[in-house]
Design a protein around this motif. Sequence first.
Motif, PDB file in Angstrom:
ATOM      1  N   VAL A 339      58.210  43.598  48.962  1.00 13.48           N
ATOM      2  CA  VAL A 339      58.724  42.616  49.921  1.00 13.48           C
ATOM      3  C   VAL A 339      58.038  42.764  51.277  1.00 13.48           C
ATOM      4  O   VAL A 339      57.564  41.782  51.872  1.00 13.48           O
ATOM      5  N   LEU A 340      57.977  43.982  51.781  1.00 13.42           N
ATOM      6  CA  LEU A 340      57.442  44.208  53.124  1.00 13.42           C
ATOM      7  C   LEU A 340      55.965  43.828  53.221  1.00 13.42           C
ATOM      8  O   LEU A 340      55.536  43.189  54.187  1.00 13.42           O
ATOM      9  N   PHE A 341      55.168  44.221  52.234  1.00 18.72           N
ATOM     10  CA  PHE A 341      53.747  43.896  52.296  1.00 18.72           C
ATOM     11  C   PHE A 341      53.505  42.395  52.133  1.00 18.72           C
ATOM     12  O   PHE A 341      52.601  41.836  52.762  1.00 18.72           O
ATOM     13  N   LEU A 342      54.282  41.730  51.298  1.00 22.41           N
ATOM     14  CA  LEU A 342      54.150  40.281  51.178  1.00 22.41           C
ATOM     15  C   LEU A 342      54.428  39.596  52.515  1.00 22.41           C
ATOM     16  O   LEU A 342      53.711  38.672  52.924  1.00 22.41           O
ATOM     17  N   LEU A 343      55.464  40.045  53.205  1.00 18.97           N
ATOM     18  CA  LEU A 343      55.838  39.412  54.463  1.00 18.97           C
ATOM     19  C   LEU A 343      54.857  39.738  55.581  1.00 18.97           C
ATOM     20  O   LEU A 343      54.550  38.873  56.419  1.00 18.97           O
ATOM     21  N   VAL A 344      54.363  40.965  55.609  1.00 11.98           N
ATOM     22  CA  VAL A 344      53.320  41.295  56.587  1.00 11.98           C
ATOM     23  C   VAL A 344      52.098  40.427  56.344  1.00 11.98           C
ATOM     24  O   VAL A 344      51.452  39.959  57.291  1.00 11.98           O
ATOM     25  N   GLY A 345      51.780  40.159  55.077  1.00 12.73           N
ATOM     26  CA  GLY A 345      50.665  39.279  54.766  1.00 12.73           C
ATOM     27  C   GLY A 345      50.884  37.866  55.279  1.00 12.73           C
ATOM     28  O   GLY A 345      49.945  37.222  55.770  1.00 12.73           O
ATOM     29  N   VAL A 346      52.109  37.358  55.186  1.00 18.01           N
ATOM     30  CA  VAL A 346      52.422  36.020  55.708  1.00 18.01           C
ATOM     31  C   VAL A 346      52.240  35.989  57.221  1.00 18.01           C
ATOM     32  O   VAL A 346      51.654  35.051  57.779  1.00 18.01           O
ATOM     33  N   VAL A 347      52.744  37.020  57.902  1.00 14.29           N
ATOM     34  CA  VAL A 347      52.613  37.086  59.362  1.00 14.29           C
ATOM     35  C   VAL A 347      51.143  37.095  59.765  1.00 14.29           C
ATOM     36  O   VAL A 347      50.722  36.370  60.682  1.00 14.29           O
ATOM     37  N   TYR A 348      50.344  37.899  59.078  1.00 17.39           N
ATOM     38  CA  TYR A 348      48.925  37.986  59.426  1.00 17.39           C
ATOM     39  C   TYR A 348      48.205  36.663  59.157  1.00 17.39           C
ATOM     40  O   TYR A 348      47.347  36.233  59.943  1.00 17.39           O
ATOM     41  N   ALA A 349      48.559  35.995  58.051  1.00 18.83           N
ATOM     42  CA  ALA A 349      47.911  34.723  57.720  1.00 18.83           C
ATOM     43  C   ALA A 349      48.226  33.647  58.745  1.00 18.83           C
ATOM     44  O   ALA A 349      47.384  32.791  59.035  1.00 18.83           O
ATOM     45  N   ARG A 350      49.425  33.663  59.332  1.00 23.93           N
ATOM     46  CA  ARG A 350      49.818  32.618  60.271  1.00 23.93           C
ATOM     47  C   ARG A 350      49.436  32.931  61.714  1.00 23.93           C
ATOM     48  O   ARG A 350      49.246  32.031  62.518  1.00 23.93           O
ATOM     49  N   THR A 351      49.358  34.223  62.065  1.00 27.72           N
ATOM     50  CA  THR A 351      49.109  34.578  63.468  1.00 27.72           C
ATOM     51  C   THR A 351      47.740  35.197  63.698  1.00 27.72           C
ATOM     52  O   THR A 351      47.257  35.226  64.836  1.00 27.72           O
ATOM     53  N   GLY A 352      47.128  35.734  62.638  1.00 27.87           N
ATOM     54  CA  GLY A 352      45.827  36.368  62.790  1.00 27.87           C
ATOM     55  C   GLY A 352      45.890  37.769  63.328  1.00 27.87           C
ATOM     56  O   GLY A 352      44.852  38.343  63.667  1.00 27.87           O
ATOM     57  N   THR A 353      47.074  38.369  63.407  1.00 24.70           N
ATOM     58  CA  THR A 353      47.193  39.724  63.916  1.00 24.70           C
ATOM     59  C   THR A 353      48.404  40.407  63.292  1.00 24.70           C
ATOM     60  O   THR A 353      49.339  39.749  62.840  1.00 24.70           O
ATOM     61  N   ARG A 354      48.344  41.746  63.278  1.00 25.14           N
ATOM     62  CA  ARG A 354      49.491  42.570  62.862  1.00 25.14           C
ATOM     63  C   ARG A 354      49.904  43.514  63.979  1.00 25.14           C
ATOM     64  O   ARG A 354      50.695  44.423  63.764  1.00 25.14           O
ATOM     65  N   ASP A 355      49.368  43.296  65.169  1.00 27.25           N
ATOM     66  CA  ASP A 355      49.571  44.193  66.308  1.00 27.25           C
ATOM     67  C   ASP A 355      50.958  43.980  66.901  1.00 27.25           C
ATOM     68  O   ASP A 355      51.281  42.893  67.403  1.00 27.25           O
ATOM     69  N   LEU A 356      51.783  45.018  66.898  1.00 26.85           N
ATOM     70  CA  LEU A 356      53.144  44.919  67.441  1.00 26.85           C
ATOM     71  C   LEU A 356      53.158  44.826  68.959  1.00 26.85           C
ATOM     72  O   LEU A 356      54.186  44.475  69.542  1.00 26.85           O
ATOM     73  N   ASN A 357      52.043  45.135  69.601  1.00 21.25           N
ATOM     74  CA  ASN A 357      51.965  44.961  71.045  1.00 21.25           C
ATOM     75  C   ASN A 357      51.699  43.517  71.437  1.00 21.25           C
ATOM     76  O   ASN A 357      51.793  43.161  72.612  1.00 21.25           O
ATOM     77  N   VAL A 358      51.344  42.684  70.458  1.00 21.84           N
ATOM     78  CA  VAL A 358      51.024  41.284  70.712  1.00 21.84           C
ATOM     79  C   VAL A 358      52.091  40.357  70.158  1.00 21.84           C
ATOM     80  O   VAL A 358      52.517  39.404  70.815  1.00 21.84           O
ATOM     81  N   LEU A 359      52.527  40.632  68.936  1.00 21.61           N
ATOM     82  CA  LEU A 359      53.493  39.763  68.270  1.00 21.61           C
ATOM     83  C   LEU A 359      54.874  39.852  68.907  1.00 21.61           C
ATOM     84  O   LEU A 359      55.320  40.933  69.298  1.00 21.61           O
ATOM     85  N   ARG A 360      55.547  38.701  68.980  1.00 22.13           N
ATOM     86  CA  ARG A 360      56.947  38.674  69.406  1.00 22.13           C
ATOM     87  C   ARG A 360      57.503  37.273  69.156  1.00 22.13           C
ATOM     88  O   ARG A 360      56.771  36.285  69.083  1.00 22.13           O
ATOM     89  N   GLY A 361      58.800  37.219  68.991  1.00 16.46           N
ATOM     90  CA  GLY A 361      59.480  35.942  68.872  1.00 16.46           C
ATOM     91  C   GLY A 361      59.288  35.199  67.571  1.00 16.46           C
ATOM     92  O   GLY A 361      59.559  34.006  67.490  1.00 16.46           O
ATOM     93  N   LEU A 362      58.861  35.882  66.508  1.00 15.26           N
ATOM     94  CA  LEU A 362      58.555  35.175  65.265  1.00 15.26           C
ATOM     95  C   LEU A 362      59.802  34.657  64.549  1.00 15.26           C
ATOM     96  O   LEU A 362      59.683  33.867  63.611  1.00 15.26           O
ATOM     97  N   LEU A 363      60.972  35.089  64.990  1.00 12.70           N
ATOM     98  CA  LEU A 363      62.201  34.594  64.363  1.00 12.70           C
ATOM     99  C   LEU A 363      62.633  33.252  64.945  1.00 12.70           C
ATOM    100  O   LEU A 363      63.635  32.677  64.516  1.00 12.70           O
ATOM    101  N   ASN A 364      61.862  32.741  65.893  1.00 11.54           N
ATOM    102  CA  ASN A 364      62.185  31.463  66.514  1.00 11.54           C
ATOM    103  C   ASN A 364      62.352  30.379  65.446  1.00 11.54           C
ATOM    104  O   ASN A 364      61.440  30.121  64.661  1.00 11.54           O
ATOM    105  N   PRO A 365      63.512  29.713  65.394  1.00  9.62           N
ATOM    106  CA  PRO A 365      63.773  28.772  64.291  1.00  9.62           C
ATOM    107  C   PRO A 365      62.949  27.498  64.347  1.00  9.62           C
ATOM    108  O   PRO A 365      62.743  26.858  63.313  1.00  9.62           O
ATOM    109  N   GLN A 366      62.477  27.096  65.531  1.00 11.97           N
ATOM    110  CA  GLN A 366      61.709  25.858  65.640  1.00 11.97           C
ATOM    111  C   GLN A 366      60.205  26.080  65.527  1.00 11.97           C
ATOM    112  O   GLN A 366      59.505  25.328  64.855  1.00 11.97           O
TER     113      GLN A 366
END
Length: 496
Positions: A339-366
């Motif tokens: 589950v975790l690796f599949l979801l990390v893959g989705v995040v990387y495909a949509r944002t182009g990064t896996r860096d926790l210092n850059v990513l934020r707010g991905l739970l935004n519903p809109q």
Amino acid sequence: MLLSLLLLIPLLGALVLILWPGAPTSARLREVTIVLLAVQCVASFALLLPFDPADAGLQLVEQARWVHAIGLDYALAVDGLSLPLVLMNGVLCLVAAIASRSIDNRPRIYFALLLVISGAVNGAFLAQNLLLFFLFYELELIPLWLLIAVWGGANRAYAATKFLIVTAVSGVMILAAFLGLAFVSGTMDFSLQPIMAGELGMTAQLVLMGALLIGFGIKIPLFPFHTWLPDAHTEASTPVSVLLAGVLLKLGTYGLLRFCLGLFPEAWQLASPWLAAWAAISVLYGSLAAIAQTDMKRMVAYSSVGHMGYVLLAAAAATPLGLMGALFQMISHGLISGVLFLLVGVVYARTGTRDLNVLRGLLNPQRGLPLTGSLMIIGVMASAGIPGMAGFISEFLIFRGSLQPFPIATLLSMVGSGLTAVYFLLLVNRAFFGRLAIAPGEVVNPRILDRVALREQVPAIVLSLGVLVLGLAPELLSNLSEAATTGLSQISGGLS
């Protein structure tokens, strides 16, 4: 011949893909691979029909003379220890094929390698001959190396080479132990039953078991043999990471129980205090290293080091509850890490990064990835051992079964379990909460991320449901394996 089908379907399927005439499209090759792995998965679950959970011995035995002069015979069987792992292999290999949506580079070879890995892992879990196990154990090495080296990330050559060298050492140690066992016992019969007679001296048992411990410790991996894992995960594609964490690491833990504990119970009991200490160190190291990561994928990879340490702790105690917890941990970790690796893959495909210092707010519903974030929360809760999920059942059984024989190591491992909640809370809080922004300073006009189609999330949803089902109905697994794990505990003297 049901067990042989679990080998023939993927291996012959790989041959069909390689010899397929013309130039089939990647989509067509993926469809054929999914069909083949779906049939294999159905055949795996068909084993439940003739299988008797009350029988602790081997069932559905298939035997044939092969290269008998050197002790290599074709011998397959299943019991309560191997059957759940075969089922998990069927599910996760199918998930990996479904998740392989964007393979345009040499798709024929890619999907053939997936099939080879699936058949090899089944063979290793079912083999009842030491040399046959070794052949299947090594058969998955080159395909996985190629999957990382050809379809991996920017530093794939380094990661793949490191993986190949380190895991080749693992195979050498295991083969040396098997050959040494035959030499000191004076037999060329590599079937498990005669060798389990245990007529060796303690020194010989400790030396041979030590070689197996190093070999399987590399594969699991345990500290300090873990260094190949974060690099391999970081550079591997998402489907390969699912297989690597969910299935291939379990070859190490399965070998730990089947061969180290099963073949050398007296030596195992003598070394068990040291093994428990090793387990606690591995758990704490993996957890602390995960906290220090800023790459989502490396954090999940280091979490595997800690969670596999629980299996060693339970095996060291060798109590019925502990061994049941070890098997539960192997299954639950396979599903949760998938589950975790599949979801990390989705995040990387949509944002182009896996860096926790850059990513934020991905739970935004809109504008974010709300379903991905929700599934990620379920995954990290399961990994942290929240009640109602499979991770809680496995950790509770392990700690309950190990507390009496090894209280200090168990308490230290419980601290590691608490640290799991810490680093995954950091992951969720940094990446999914706060104001959506994908680059530093991007606040005024936050990026609107591309929506994730529901079909892309189906594999993660299915695995998440499996985690919940096993957490709410653990008897589905315990009833299947209780006789086998109790029998293994009695062999080792763990009932005391």
